[in-house]
Design a protein around this motif. Structure first.
Motif, PDB file in Angstrom:
ATOM      1  N   GLU A 179     -89.755 -56.734   3.916  1.00 46.33           N
ATOM      2  CA  GLU A 179     -88.486 -56.293   3.569  1.00 46.33           C
ATOM      3  C   GLU A 179     -88.184 -54.915   2.744  1.00 46.33           C
ATOM      4  OE1 GLU A 179     -83.908 -57.892   2.723  1.00 46.33           O
ATOM      5  OE2 GLU A 179     -85.616 -59.189   1.647  1.00 46.33           O
ATOM      6  N   LEU A 180     -87.443 -53.937   3.300  1.00 47.69           N
ATOM      7  CA  LEU A 180     -87.428 -52.729   2.596  1.00 47.69           C
ATOM      8  C   LEU A 180     -86.037 -52.801   1.986  1.00 47.69           C
ATOM      9  CD1 LEU A 180     -89.067 -50.127   4.782  1.00 47.69           C
ATOM     10  CD2 LEU A 180     -90.101 -51.222   2.724  1.00 47.69           C
ATOM     11  N   LYS A 181     -85.773 -52.667   0.781  1.00 47.51           N
ATOM     12  CA  LYS A 181     -84.098 -52.855   0.062  1.00 47.51           C
ATOM     13  C   LYS A 181     -83.753 -51.545   0.069  1.00 47.51           C
ATOM     14  CE  LYS A 181     -85.648 -56.870  -2.429  1.00 47.51           C
ATOM     15  NZ  LYS A 181     -85.040 -57.744  -1.556  1.00 47.51           N
ATOM     16  N   LYS A 182     -82.423 -51.454   0.476  1.00 48.90           N
ATOM     17  CA  LYS A 182     -81.498 -50.350   0.466  1.00 48.90           C
ATOM     18  C   LYS A 182     -81.554 -49.630  -0.799  1.00 48.90           C
ATOM     19  CE  LYS A 182     -76.847 -48.085   1.390  1.00 48.90           C
ATOM     20  NZ  LYS A 182     -77.578 -46.718   1.156  1.00 48.90           N
ATOM     21  N   GLU A 235     -83.735 -49.428  -2.998  1.00 50.73           N
ATOM     22  CA  GLU A 235     -84.922 -48.738  -3.506  1.00 50.73           C
ATOM     23  C   GLU A 235     -85.146 -47.789  -2.351  1.00 50.73           C
ATOM     24  OE1 GLU A 235     -87.763 -51.863  -3.399  1.00 50.73           O
ATOM     25  OE2 GLU A 235     -87.368 -52.695  -5.253  1.00 50.73           O
ATOM     26  N   HIS A 236     -84.419 -47.538  -1.465  1.00 43.44           N
ATOM     27  CA  HIS A 236     -84.635 -46.584  -0.085  1.00 43.44           C
ATOM     28  C   HIS A 236     -83.343 -46.270   0.058  1.00 43.44           C
ATOM     29  CE1 HIS A 236     -88.052 -49.326  -0.088  1.00 43.44           C
ATOM     30  NE2 HIS A 236     -88.804 -48.310  -0.108  1.00 43.44           N
ATOM     31  N   HIS A 251     -78.992 -49.857   5.293  1.00 45.43           N
ATOM     32  CA  HIS A 251     -78.913 -51.372   4.973  1.00 45.43           C
ATOM     33  C   HIS A 251     -80.448 -51.924   4.661  1.00 45.43           C
ATOM     34  CE1 HIS A 251     -80.213 -51.822   9.027  1.00 45.43           C
ATOM     35  NE2 HIS A 251     -79.123 -51.443   9.519  1.00 45.43           N
ATOM     36  N   ASN A 252     -80.525 -53.245   4.035  1.00 42.70           N
ATOM     37  CA  ASN A 252     -81.941 -53.622   3.956  1.00 42.70           C
ATOM     38  C   ASN A 252     -82.512 -53.832   5.393  1.00 42.70           C
ATOM     39  OD1 ASN A 252     -81.422 -53.812   1.398  1.00 42.70           O
ATOM     40  ND2 ASN A 252     -81.139 -56.223   1.323  1.00 42.70           N
ATOM     41  N   SER A 253     -83.868 -53.453   5.511  1.00 41.23           N
ATOM     42  CA  SER A 253     -84.609 -53.459   6.654  1.00 41.23           C
ATOM     43  C   SER A 253     -85.799 -53.918   6.903  1.00 41.23           C
ATOM     44  CB  SER A 253     -84.704 -51.766   7.163  1.00 41.23           C
ATOM     45  OG  SER A 253     -83.319 -51.187   7.274  1.00 41.23           O
ATOM     46  N   TRP A 254     -86.616 -54.034   7.839  1.00 36.84           N
ATOM     47  CA  TRP A 254     -87.780 -54.776   7.561  1.00 36.84           C
ATOM     48  C   TRP A 254     -88.765 -53.951   8.365  1.00 36.84           C
ATOM     49  CZ3 TRP A 254     -88.307 -59.268   5.682  1.00 36.84           C
ATOM     50  CH2 TRP A 254     -87.332 -60.058   5.308  1.00 36.84           C
TER      51      TRP A 254
END
Length: 146
Positions: free
Chosen positions: A69-72, A74-75, A80-83
């Motif tokens: 999971e890549l959190k919005k 932090e990015h 939105h949160n992505s994978w």
């Protein structure tokens, strides 16, 4: 005279750990996607970023454990949160095409992957049962912990 945005250098574009927004013609429909550059030494290797995990990968434990999971928060460039799909490398772009897309505004250099996500990615790659050893070795060497 029109405003001109500063373009990143070739070195900035081709740094493992950077997330790029590139036009992808290998997906089900041609569209721009976020990709994480994970290695450059033996051709460019990317992992693709998806909005959600597809059902096939969700149902397959070996593939599911390769999703990070890549959190919005932090990015901030993500909507939105992505994978991040670490189950297979994308080798569709060479350096020339990647630089061309970013410098011609078809794509863009979005930013670096967060340090916390990097640690998770390295752990997933290290334990992966889906990646070839040569790819795992290259990624672990080049995608260092920050």
């Amino acid at each position: 005279m029109a405003a001109h945005r500063n373009l990143p250098s070739h070195k900035e574009i081709l740094t493992p750990g950077n997330i790029l927004w590139l036009l992808c013609d290998f997906t089900s429909e041609i569209k721009n996607k976020y990709l994480l550059l994970v290695s450059i030494k033996n051709g460019l290797l990317f992992f693709i970023i998806n909005s959600k995990i597809n059902q096939f990968k969700e149902d397959n434990p070996d593939l599911r454990e390769c999703q990070v999971e890549l959190k919005k928060v932090e990015h901030p460039f993500l909507h939105h949160n992505s994978w991040l799909d670490c189950s297979k490398v994308i080798r569709e772009f060479d350096a020339t095409e990647t630089i061309r897309q970013v410098t011609s505004h078809i794509g863009k250099l979005s930013g670096p992957v967060s340090a916390s996500a990097r640690k998770l990615i390295r752990a997933v790659v290290r334990d992966s049962r889906t990646l070839e050893k040569r790819f795992k070795d290259a990624i672990l060497e080049e995608l260092s912990d920050c």
